[in-house]
Scaffold this motif. Structure first.
Motif, PDB file in Angstrom:
ATOM      1  N   ARG A 122       0.795  -1.157  -0.044  1.00  0.00           N
ATOM      2  CA  ARG A 122       0.176  -0.057  -0.186  1.00  0.00           C
ATOM      3  C   ARG A 122       0.710   1.088  -0.048  1.00  0.00           C
ATOM      4  NH1 ARG A 122      -2.081   0.438   5.943  1.00  0.00           N
ATOM      5  NH2 ARG A 122      -0.258   0.816   7.213  1.00  0.00           N
ATOM      6  N   HIS A 123       1.960   1.068   0.464  1.00  0.00           N
ATOM      7  CA  HIS A 123       2.940   2.279   0.534  1.00  0.00           C
ATOM      8  C   HIS A 123       3.046   2.810  -1.067  1.00  0.00           C
ATOM      9  CE1 HIS A 123       6.286   4.817   1.542  1.00  0.00           C
ATOM     10  NE2 HIS A 123       7.281   4.127   0.750  1.00  0.00           N
ATOM     11  N   TYR A 124       3.341   1.833  -1.863  1.00  0.00           N
ATOM     12  CA  TYR A 124       3.530   2.274  -3.308  1.00  0.00           C
ATOM     13  C   TYR A 124       2.403   2.947  -4.053  1.00  0.00           C
ATOM     14  CZ  TYR A 124       7.652  -0.394  -2.304  1.00  0.00           C
ATOM     15  OH  TYR A 124       8.844  -0.744  -1.911  1.00  0.00           O
ATOM     16  N   GLN A 126       0.961   5.504  -2.872  1.00  0.00           N
ATOM     17  CA  GLN A 126       1.095   6.928  -2.556  1.00  0.00           C
ATOM     18  C   GLN A 126       2.034   7.657  -3.207  1.00  0.00           C
ATOM     19  OE1 GLN A 126       1.549   6.734   1.433  1.00  0.00           O
ATOM     20  NE2 GLN A 126      -0.434   6.219   2.058  1.00  0.00           N
ATOM     21  N   PRO A 128       5.580   7.335  -3.703  1.00  0.00           N
ATOM     22  CA  PRO A 128       6.574   7.900  -2.715  1.00  0.00           C
ATOM     23  C   PRO A 128       7.663   8.810  -3.633  1.00  0.00           C
ATOM     24  CG  PRO A 128       6.760   5.590  -2.722  1.00  0.00           C
ATOM     25  CD  PRO A 128       5.609   5.974  -3.712  1.00  0.00           C
ATOM     26  N   LEU A 131       6.280  11.928  -4.872  1.00  0.00           N
ATOM     27  CA  LEU A 131       6.342  13.221  -3.984  1.00  0.00           C
ATOM     28  C   LEU A 131       7.746  13.447  -3.254  1.00  0.00           C
ATOM     29  CD1 LEU A 131       3.115  11.592  -1.880  1.00  0.00           C
ATOM     30  CD2 LEU A 131       3.204  13.632  -3.472  1.00  0.00           C
TER      31      LEU A 131
END
Length: 146
Positions: A122-124, A126, A128, A131
């Motif tokens: 799930r981190h990917y 956003q 990263p 950003l």
């Protein structure tokens, strides 16, 4: 038409363009260019709208097909689990209720494993790195301590 008539027309047209009174003005050229640019922009927007519509219809078709595949895979999995339960009961490995409970536990364990995979990934969602690239670079003055 003979060749003399054609030559006279060409000479007449050339004379009309050489005559400043008959030549199109810069304003007319600008208006014609603006009209062409507006038409070209309209064509590009129309093409983008048609391609967006086609992409939307394709996406809906793909999602519907994916839902159907998921339903078919669930039915196949349930059939496989039922066959495993029946096989274990027929071979006297476990009792009927224990075999069903074992299948449920196996499914829940598999679901927990997939939830862990989702949690790690799930981190990917956003973006990263993107950003991070928008963050200002720390200057040398802020990193050095006096």
């Amino acid at each position: 038409m003979d060749s003399n008539t054609k030559k006279a027309e060409v000479v007449g047209q050339a004379a009309a363009h050489d005559d400043p009174a008959n030549a199109p003005s810069v304003l007319d050229d600008a208006q014609a260019l603006w009209s062409e640019l507006r038409g070209l922009g309209y064509d590009h927007l129309r093409l983008a709208a048609l391609e967006t519509q086609r992409a939307g219809e394709s996406l809906v078709s793909m999602v519907m097909a994916a839902v159907n595949v998921a339903i078919l895979l669930m039915a196949a999995w349930l059939g496989l689990m039922a066959a495993a339960v029946l096989w274990s009961v027929e071979n006297n490995l476990v009792a009927t209720s224990s075999a069903i409970l074992l299948a449920v536990v196996f499914n829940l364990l598999l679901a927990l494993i997939f939830c862990g995979v989702i949690r790690r990934k799930r981190h990917y969602l956003q973006f990263p790195s993107t950003l991070r690239s928008f963050q200002p670079m720390p200057s040398q003055q802020n990193t050095e301590k006096p």
